[in-house]
Write a protein that holds these residues in place. Sequence first.
Motif, PDB file in Angstrom:
ATOM      1  N   THR A 195       0.850  -1.191   0.000  1.00 50.36           N
ATOM      2  CA  THR A 195       0.000   0.000   0.000  1.00 50.36           C
ATOM      3  C   THR A 195       0.888   1.244   0.000  1.00 50.36           C
ATOM      4  O   THR A 195       2.099   1.154   0.178  1.00 50.36           O
ATOM      5  N   VAL A 251      -5.572   4.282   6.441  1.00 51.38           N
ATOM      6  CA  VAL A 251      -6.940   3.950   6.039  1.00 51.38           C
ATOM      7  C   VAL A 251      -7.863   4.856   6.839  1.00 51.38           C
ATOM      8  O   VAL A 251      -7.813   4.864   8.069  1.00 51.38           O
ATOM      9  N   ASN A 280      -3.385  -0.580   6.776  1.00 47.72           N
ATOM     10  CA  ASN A 280      -2.664  -0.880   5.553  1.00 47.72           C
ATOM     11  C   ASN A 280      -2.109  -2.296   5.504  1.00 47.72           C
ATOM     12  O   ASN A 280      -2.047  -2.896   4.433  1.00 47.72           O
ATOM     13  N   SER A 286      -3.091  -4.569   2.390  1.00 42.95           N
ATOM     14  CA  SER A 286      -2.092  -5.141   1.488  1.00 42.95           C
ATOM     15  C   SER A 286      -2.236  -6.660   1.400  1.00 42.95           C
ATOM     16  O   SER A 286      -2.092  -7.239   0.317  1.00 42.95           O
ATOM     17  N   GLY A 342       1.973  -4.031   3.825  1.00 46.13           N
ATOM     18  CA  GLY A 342       1.521  -2.693   4.191  1.00 46.13           C
ATOM     19  C   GLY A 342       2.307  -1.632   3.435  1.00 46.13           C
ATOM     20  O   GLY A 342       2.648  -1.792   2.273  1.00 46.13           O
ATOM     21  N   GLN A 343       2.645  -0.555   4.132  1.00 46.21           N
ATOM     22  CA  GLN A 343       3.345   0.571   3.520  1.00 46.21           C
ATOM     23  C   GLN A 343       4.854   0.498   3.693  1.00 46.21           C
ATOM     24  O   GLN A 343       5.571   1.413   3.318  1.00 46.21           O
ATOM     25  N   ARG A 351       0.996   1.374  -4.330  1.00 47.49           N
ATOM     26  CA  ARG A 351      -0.196   0.525  -4.197  1.00 47.49           C
ATOM     27  C   ARG A 351      -0.113  -0.537  -5.290  1.00 47.49           C
ATOM     28  O   ARG A 351      -0.533  -0.307  -6.424  1.00 47.49           O
TER      29      ARG A 351
END
Length: 91
Positions: A15, A20, A33, A37, A64-65, A82
């Motif tokens: 992500t 979020v 996230n 993901s 995730g990020q 993303r």
Amino acid sequence: IQGAGHGKIYVRGHTDADPVKRPETVARFPHGNLQLSAARAVSVGAMLIESGVRASDVVIMGFGQWQPVAGNDSPDNKRLNRRVEIFVSDD
């Protein structure tokens, strides 16, 4: 891919770094996230399995990020982060 002599197929979801926030998204992904993901990777992994890849060969991963490919400083860069990556091992 079935019977193609490959090893594991790693499906990795990612992500951007934005939290979020939208209520409907928070309701679906209360863990943010990381969960988002993983859900992205599950969707792609399920499509692979439905297309004939053995389920035992598919490994689903959510990052995730935390593994960006670009800065999270512009809409274009956030789009790059993303993503779902597919890695196919040869063993």
